[in-house]
Design a protein around this motif. Structure first.
Motif, short mmCIF file in Angstrom:
data_model
loop_
_atom_site.label_atom_id
_atom_site.label_comp_id
_atom_site.label_asym_id
_atom_site.label_seq_id
_atom_site.Cartn_x
_atom_site.Cartn_y
_atom_site.Cartn_z
N ASP A 123 0.83 -1.22 0.00
CA ASP A 123 0.00 0.00 0.00
C ASP A 123 0.85 1.26 0.00
O ASP A 123 0.34 2.36 0.20
N GLY A 124 2.15 1.10 -0.15
CA GLY A 124 3.04 2.25 -0.20
C GLY A 124 3.80 2.42 1.11
O GLY A 124 3.44 1.86 2.14
N CYS A 125 4.89 3.20 1.01
CA CYS A 125 5.74 3.42 2.18
C CYS A 125 6.22 4.88 2.16
O CYS A 125 6.43 5.46 1.10
N ILE A 126 6.33 5.46 3.36
CA ILE A 126 6.82 6.83 3.50
C ILE A 126 8.22 6.75 4.10
O ILE A 126 8.43 6.00 5.06
N TYR A 127 9.14 7.54 3.57
CA TYR A 127 10.49 7.57 4.16
C TYR A 127 10.65 8.86 4.94
O TYR A 127 10.34 9.95 4.44
N PHE A 128 11.12 8.77 6.16
CA PHE A 128 11.18 9.92 7.07
C PHE A 128 12.59 10.04 7.68
O PHE A 128 13.06 9.13 8.35
N THR A 129 13.25 11.19 7.42
CA THR A 129 14.53 11.43 8.09
C THR A 129 14.74 12.93 8.25
O THR A 129 14.27 13.73 7.43
N PHE A 130 15.45 13.30 9.29
CA PHE A 130 15.87 14.69 9.47
C PHE A 130 17.36 14.84 9.11
O PHE A 130 18.04 15.73 9.60
N GLY A 131 17.86 13.93 8.27
CA GLY A 131 19.22 14.07 7.77
C GLY A 131 20.27 13.41 8.64
O GLY A 131 19.97 12.75 9.64
N SER A 132 21.53 13.63 8.24
CA SER A 132 22.63 12.90 8.88
C SER A 132 22.99 13.45 10.25
O SER A 132 23.61 12.75 11.06
N MET A 133 22.62 14.71 10.53
CA MET A 133 23.12 15.32 11.76
C MET A 133 22.12 15.27 12.92
O MET A 133 22.50 15.14 14.07
N VAL A 134 20.83 15.39 12.59
CA VAL A 134 19.82 15.61 13.63
C VAL A 134 19.31 14.29 14.21
O VAL A 134 19.08 13.32 13.47
N ARG A 135 19.13 14.28 15.53
CA ARG A 135 18.61 13.07 16.19
C ARG A 135 17.14 13.28 16.53
O ARG A 135 16.80 13.97 17.48
N ILE A 136 16.28 12.64 15.77
CA ILE A 136 14.83 12.76 15.97
C ILE A 136 14.45 12.41 17.40
O ILE A 136 13.57 13.04 18.01
N GLU A 137 15.13 11.43 17.97
CA GLU A 137 14.76 10.91 19.29
C GLU A 137 14.95 11.93 20.42
O GLU A 137 14.49 11.70 21.54
N THR A 138 15.62 13.07 20.11
CA THR A 138 15.80 14.07 21.17
C THR A 138 14.66 15.10 21.19
O THR A 138 14.66 15.99 22.03
N PHE A 139 13.71 14.99 20.27
CA PHE A 139 12.61 15.96 20.23
C PHE A 139 11.62 15.67 21.36
O PHE A 139 11.55 14.55 21.86
N PRO A 140 10.84 16.70 21.75
CA PRO A 140 9.93 16.51 22.89
C PRO A 140 8.94 15.38 22.65
O PRO A 140 8.53 15.12 21.51
N LYS A 141 8.59 14.74 23.78
CA LYS A 141 7.66 13.62 23.79
C LYS A 141 6.37 13.95 23.03
O LYS A 141 5.86 13.14 22.26
N GLU A 142 5.86 15.18 23.24
CA GLU A 142 4.58 15.58 22.64
C GLU A 142 4.66 15.50 21.11
O GLU A 142 3.73 15.04 20.47
N LEU A 143 5.80 15.96 20.57
CA LEU A 143 5.95 15.97 19.12
C LEU A 143 6.01 14.53 18.59
O LEU A 143 5.35 14.18 17.61
N ILE A 144 6.81 13.71 19.25
CA ILE A 144 6.96 12.32 18.80
C ILE A 144 5.60 11.62 18.83
O ILE A 144 5.26 10.85 17.93
N GLN A 145 4.80 11.94 19.84
CA GLN A 145 3.46 11.34 19.93
C GLN A 145 2.59 11.71 18.74
O GLN A 145 1.82 10.90 18.24
N GLN A 146 2.74 12.98 18.28
CA GLN A 146 1.98 13.42 17.10
C GLN A 146 2.38 12.59 15.88
O GLN A 146 1.54 12.17 15.10
#
Ligand SMILES: *[C@@H]1O[C@H](CO)[C@@H](O)[C@H](O)[C@H]1NC(C)=O
Ligand SMILES: *[C@@H]1O[C@H](CO)[C@@H](O)[C@H](O)[C@H]1NC(C)=O
Ligand SMILES: CC(=O)N[C@H]1CO[C@H](CO)[C@@H](O)[C@@H]1O
Length: 525
Positions: free
Chosen positions: A284-307
């Motif tokens: 059904d398709g796939c989405i690719y998600f990255t903030f690039g080579s430098m940024v660590r997504i896992e350090t963003f606030p809990k609220e954002l990750i939940q969204q």
């Protein structure tokens, strides 16, 4: 009869060796996204038979012939996978002073023992023929060319910086060329043009002002003493710029400014079997998600990750591939239709037939990869030129922007994802754009190699004569001023003569009237 091909081959081989140059690559900036362009260029030159020595923070993992690393690895704190949400907030509000300060910090690497050794005892057997260096915020490194008495080539990993226009003599018509830190396109209203002029002149002035202190490095390490940092730019014989008219618009380029947008694009290694399987099964398709080579997504606030999680759950059975440097730091509760990895071979993933969209922070290199693979984007800009990059793709109708990472909500993201998944026009537009971008007489790498060899062969022959003129001469203000002065003087003379004539012809009668009037009033008293 069989001799002829052999002789030809021998001539060709000799030619190759005879034309082999020794090239010094100077890339002391430690951002991986800047490096990918330089890496392809230097590898390409080595493969072509030149001997390249490369100052870099990223020594090759697999050595290739004729390519020698002068490694600076470990001399600056790594930025790859080391930018947190807090760092980004700081970057977002960074000024030209902060950027220039970063450049000055990079200039301090001139004290590195390997660089001191290179400066004091440059190789003589054979000596260098040309220097290639990245232009961003450390112009102190331009001094290498003058020191080694060879031409200098500058590479630009983004759009041509506003502050390079003056020093290269490249025409920067602010009526239709948006400043690199604006969010305008090529059709600006009066107000936008006004702001564009003020902004562009401001950032150029600030950049030259704040980097002027780097002259002290040129003096200390190279013994080069010039009045202003701009004088070092005048040594540049050639600029290789990572732009292309299909993506960045129509703008005039002087002879030594060459567009080589997409230089870093090349086919990647295939994905790991696990990722390959995941992609193949994404019916059904796939989405690719990255903030690039430098940024660590896992350090963003809990609220954002939940969204993010909530939105990804809603679009199931569409799947998601997400780059997360450290899985263990990621908020628990990842939906079942999401797979994470610390790294993906990005081009191979984007090229997969089941990929439907790319969620990106809008980095210059990653967005070019999306265009290369014809994948529409959802942009969440974080800092720097990412806003204009994404705005540009929104204008071209190949992307949807969520404006800012602080504004991301489940509803907005889901609606953007559904739009991209269901509205086929995004896909059609990006396929057209991809063709426009890739259709060239030769590859950007071959174009770069041609011009580097040209400058190595003939020297500084492509520079614009405009660099010898003051800004007011270049804009012909002196000429227009002179013409205006002539017109004003001529008008003045004509007026003067007319008045004199009038006095001559009618003067006596008027005077007579006045006199008689004066006599009358006297009499009345
Ligand atoms: C990340 O960068 C900081 C400086 O911003 C540095 O002190 C730290 O060592 C880096 N972390 C890693 C894991 O390299
Ligand atoms: C680039 O140059 C190489 C070597 O001259 C040649 O083999 C290759 O076909 C060229 N590639 C393109 C796309 O022109
Ligand atoms: C100029 C130079 O060093 N050329 C070398 C490049 O690599 C090939 C293969 O290793 C050598 O034969 C050349 O001498």
């Amino acid at each position: 009869m069989k001799l002829l091909p052999l002789i030809l081959l021998a001539i060709l081989t000799c030619d190759q060796v005879a034309n082999g140059y020794r090239i010094l690559g100077v890339f002391p900036l430690h951002g991986k996204s800047h490096w990918v362009m330089q890496e392809e260029l230097m590898k390409g030159l080595a493969k072509r038979g030149h001997q390249v020595d490369v100052i870099t923070h990223f020594p090759l993992k697999k050595p290739i012939p004729n390519y020698t690393d002068i490694s600076l690895a470990g001399s600056l704190p790594p930025v790859m996978n080391n930018l947190t949400a807090d760092d980004i907030q700081r970057f977002g509000s960074s000024s030209m002073a902060a950027l220039a300060h970063m450049g000055t910090m990079v200039c301090q690497l001139l004290d590195h023992p390997k660089l001191r050794q290179l400066i004091q005892n440059p190789p003589q057997d054979p000596p260098y023929d040309i220097v290639i260096t990245e232009l961003f915020v450390s112009p102190c490194y331009l001094a290498f060319g003058r020191h080694l008495k060879v031409p200098v080539v500058g590479t630009v990993a983004s759009v041509f910086h506003d502050w390079l226009s003056e020093v290269s003599g490249n025409p920067m018509n602010l009526a239709y060329i948006p400043s690199m830190f604006s969010v305008y396109d090529q059709h600006m209203s009066f107000k936008e043009r006004l702001i564009n002029v003020l902004l562009s002149n401001y950032i150029s002035g600030q950049m030259h002002y704040y980097t002027n202190s780097q002259l002290e490095f040129a003096k200390k390490y190279f013994g080069i003493d010039v009045p202003h940092i701009k004088d070092l730019y005048y040594d540049l014989s050639l600029y290789l710029v990572n732009t292309h008219h299909s993506l960045h618009g129509i703008r005039p380029m002087t002879t030594n400014v060459i567009e080589v947008g997409g230089l870093h694009l090349k086919d990647d290694d295939p994905p790991s079997p696990e990722v390959q399987k995941w992609l193949d099964e994404s019916k059904d398709g796939c989405i690719y998600f990255t903030f690039g080579s430098m940024v660590r997504i896992e350090t963003f606030p809990k609220e954002l990750i939940q969204q993010f999680y909530a939105s990804f759950e809603k679009i199931a059975p569409v799947r998601v591939l997400m780059k997360v440097a450290k899985k263990e730091d990621l908020l628990p509760g990842l939906p079942k239709n999401v797979m994470t990895q610390s790294w993906f071979p990005q081009i191979s993933v984007l090229k997969h037939k089941n990929i439907r969209a790319f969620i990106t922070h809008g980095g210059g290199m990653g967005t070019q990869e999306a265009i290369y693979c014809a994948v529409p984007m959802i942009g969440i800009p974080l800092f720097g030129d990412q806003r204009i990059n994404i705005q540009n793709y929104v204008n071209k109708k190949v992307a949807i922007s969520l404006e800012s990472v602080n504004d991301v909500t489940e509803e907005k993201l889901t609606s953007a994802l559904n739009n991209i998944l269901k509205d086929l026009s995004y896909r059609e537009n990006v396929q057209k754009l991809s063709k426009l971008f890739l259709d060239r007489p030769t590859s950007p790498l071959n174009t770069s190699i041609f011009w580097v060899e040209y400058v190595a062969k003939y020297g500084n022959v492509l520079q614009s004569p405009a660099i010898n003129l003051y800004w007011w001469q270049r804009n012909l203000l002196d000429v227009y001023g002179f013409i205006l002065a002539v017109i004003v003087t001529a008008l003045g003379v004509v007026l003067f003569v007319l008045r004199k004539l009038k006095n001559l012809l009618f003067g006596s009668r008027v005077c007579a009237k006045k006199d008689s009037a004066a006599i009358k009033s006297k009499k009345n008293k």
